[in-house]
Write an enzyme that holds these catalytic residues in place. Structure first.
Site: not given
Length: 320
Positions: A53, A78, A204, A208, A210, A304
């Site tokens: 990030k 989060s 994923e 979750g 999506d 990650s």
């Protein structure tokens, strides 16, 4: 910027050079033999703040005007994006306010505060974090640095794939953990341009799904906020900008269970001698669980992040 291009990712790489770490690429003969392919692991757990990030946060904040920096920035996350914006903001000399879920891992909250950011808590299951952030933007005149739905953020994240392919060469597939889709959008933009024919595969948590549902439907699908150990991937819907890119460039979104994530964390600790947080291990989990059909000879996997406290890490691996 109306879309994302390889040029944008390359420009981001120049901005973050010497500030972000160029993270190592790990290999394991045991892993190669187990899955039947040559695997290259991009270890973003060794990035500043412990996750990828920082790349996107720094790329975005480094382009703000002096006036914007004086007013400060706001983010919601989060944990990993919160830490990334906090550190990038400190380096840029701007005030940072982070909206963090009340159940965010304590180590991530402590680290965010440690970088000098103000933390405002909210309930991720009953409150809209984007709406709360918009209120802060209006009240305080701050600039929003979202965790994924922002071209400069995505361009920064794409430097993960850029570095990987520069170091190891052409890949047949690249597995990427997916939360809001910014890491995948950036990586897919870079990888498909640099390694033609590469299969981009998002991963994923099964709770979750999506992105998988959205890809099948051809439009963004919203689900209930998932309850999963992979807190960095507990997102209810793909980003608007990220999905527009990912629906074009991503072959599939595979699902992994929490138990498979735990198995991948254990493998990483025992065999690779590294610590991964649940979200950071999800792409490796898909590989180890045999989720990818017709695996090519050369495969890239993005690890990650590794932001998990000792007590939680012990508890998770004991369950695994």
């Amino acid at each position: 910027m109306a879309d994302l291009s390889l040029t944008d990712v390359q420009a981001a790489a120049e901005r973050i050079a010497g500030v972000a770490h160029r993270t190592p690429v790990l290999t394991s003969r045991t892993l190669d033999e187990r899955v039947g392919a040559q695997v290259f692991l991009k270890a973003e757990n060794f990035q500043r703040i412990g996750a990828f990030k920082f790349r996107g946060a720094y790329n975005a904040i480094s382009q703000l005007s002096q006036e914007e920096l004086q007013r400060g920035v706001v983010a919601y996350s989060s944990g990993n994006h919160a830490q990334a914006v906090a550190l990038a903001g400190r380096l840029a000399g701007t005030k940072v306010t982070n909206l963090m879920p009340s159940d965010a891992p304590p180590t991530k909250v402590a680290a965010t505060k440690g970088y000098g950011a103000e933390v405002v808590h909210f309930d991720r299951y009953t409150q809209d974090r984007a709406a709360l952030a918009a209120e802060l933007v209006n009240e305080r005149g701050m600039t929003l640095i979202p965790p994924y739905d922002h071209y400069d953020v995505m361009a920064g994240q794409g430097t993960v794939a850029l570095e990987l392919i520069e170091e190891v060469g052409q890949l047949g597939a690249l597995l990427v953990p997916v939360g809001g889709g910014g890491l995948m959008a950036g990586c897919a933009t870079a990888a498909t341009a640099l390694s033609p024919g590469i299969r981009m595969i998002g991963v994923e948590p099964a709770a979750g799904d999506d992105h998988a549902r959205s890809l099948a439907a051809g439009e963004r699908v919203t689900i209930d906020v998932p309850r999963t150990i992979a807190d960095g991937q507990a997102v209810a819907a793909p980003g608007e900008l990220t999905f527009a890119i990912n629906r074009r460039l991503v072959e599939a979104f595979e699902l992994v269970t929490d138990d498979e994530i735990l198995a991948a964390m254990t493998f990483a600790f025992e065999r690779l001698k590294i610590v991964l947080e649940p979200s950071g291990a999800s792409a490796l989990a898909a590989l180890l669980a045999g989720r990818i059909q017709g695996l090519p000879e050369r495969v890239g996997v993005v690890l990650s992040g590794g932001n998990v406290g000792l007590e939680r890490f012990q508890d998770l691996l004991a369950k695994g």
